[in-house]
Design a protein around this motif. Structure first.
Motif, PDB file in Angstrom:
ATOM      1  N   GLY A  37       0.865  -1.116   0.090  1.00 39.59           N
ATOM      2  CA  GLY A  37      -0.024  -0.049  -0.125  1.00 39.59           C
ATOM      3  C   GLY A  37       0.761   1.294   0.079  1.00 39.59           C
ATOM      4  O   GLY A  37       2.153   1.175  -0.154  1.00 39.59           O
ATOM      5  N   PRO A  38       0.459   2.387   0.215  1.00 41.14           N
ATOM      6  CA  PRO A  38       0.888   3.532   0.146  1.00 41.14           C
ATOM      7  C   PRO A  38       1.662   3.874   1.385  1.00 41.14           C
ATOM      8  O   PRO A  38       1.547   3.286   2.587  1.00 41.14           O
ATOM      9  CB  PRO A  38       0.017   4.832  -0.007  1.00 41.14           C
ATOM     10  N   LEU A  44      -0.149  10.370  -3.352  1.00 43.25           N
ATOM     11  CA  LEU A  44      -0.557   9.190  -4.187  1.00 43.25           C
ATOM     12  C   LEU A  44      -0.001   9.517  -5.555  1.00 43.25           C
ATOM     13  O   LEU A  44       0.037  10.553  -6.130  1.00 43.25           O
ATOM     14  CB  LEU A  44      -2.169   9.148  -4.252  1.00 43.25           C
ATOM     15  N   THR A  45       0.678   8.288  -6.169  1.00 43.93           N
ATOM     16  CA  THR A  45       1.358   8.705  -7.392  1.00 43.93           C
ATOM     17  C   THR A  45       0.404   7.550  -8.430  1.00 43.93           C
ATOM     18  O   THR A  45      -0.262   6.688  -8.030  1.00 43.93           O
ATOM     19  CB  THR A  45       2.734   8.057  -7.476  1.00 43.93           C
ATOM     20  N   ALA A  49      -1.583   4.074  -7.439  1.00 44.14           N
ATOM     21  CA  ALA A  49      -2.992   4.089  -7.668  1.00 44.14           C
ATOM     22  C   ALA A  49      -3.121   2.733  -8.797  1.00 44.14           C
ATOM     23  O   ALA A  49      -4.099   1.990  -8.706  1.00 44.14           O
ATOM     24  CB  ALA A  49      -3.482   5.215  -8.475  1.00 44.14           C
ATOM     25  N   ARG A  50      -2.419   2.555  -9.693  1.00 48.87           N
ATOM     26  CA  ARG A  50      -2.706   1.227 -10.481  1.00 48.87           C
ATOM     27  C   ARG A  50      -2.601   0.001  -9.628  1.00 48.87           C
ATOM     28  O   ARG A  50      -3.283  -0.724 -10.098  1.00 48.87           O
ATOM     29  CB  ARG A  50      -1.502   1.183 -11.709  1.00 48.87           C
ATOM     30  N   ALA A  55      -5.448  -4.771  -7.932  1.00 51.13           N
ATOM     31  CA  ALA A  55      -5.732  -5.703  -6.753  1.00 51.13           C
ATOM     32  C   ALA A  55      -7.206  -5.613  -6.436  1.00 51.13           C
ATOM     33  O   ALA A  55      -7.833  -6.743  -6.337  1.00 51.13           O
ATOM     34  CB  ALA A  55      -5.011  -5.094  -5.489  1.00 51.13           C
ATOM     35  N   ASP A  56      -7.976  -4.530  -6.773  1.00 45.99           N
ATOM     36  CA  ASP A  56      -9.244  -4.456  -6.456  1.00 45.99           C
ATOM     37  C   ASP A  56     -10.025  -5.369  -7.530  1.00 45.99           C
ATOM     38  O   ASP A  56     -10.987  -6.065  -7.373  1.00 45.99           O
ATOM     39  CB  ASP A  56      -9.726  -3.098  -6.573  1.00 45.99           C
TER      40      ASP A  56
END
Length: 80
Positions: A37-38, A44-45, A49-50, A55-56
């Protein structure tokens, strides 16, 4: 007459062997998705985000394929 088709085997591309391999979970009907995770003190980059979006989507697809899915996201605190 309609014949039931068996669902195609779920396969993932192994970047180490460069071959598609069938997905075989350790426990039948269960799958786990682990994502880095971040870092909590950074912005946030697009790359982060990708990862989270992929993953989602993977979690949703595995759920659609009747897997019980556990998703784990690690959070990193760089000040620690």
């Amino acid at each position: 007459m309609f014949l039931e088709k068996e669902a195609p085997t779920l396969q993932f591309y192994n970047t180490l062997t460069r071959v598609k391999e069938p997905f075989e979970p350790k426990r039948a009907g269960e799958a786990a998705v682990y994502v880095d995770g971040p870092a909590l003190n950074t912005h946030l980059t697009l790359g982060l985000a990708r990862r989270l979006v992929v993953a989602d989507l993977l979690q949703r697809y595995l759920g659609y394929r009747a897997f019980k899915v556990r998703q784990v996201v690690s959070l990193i605190d760089l000040d620690d």
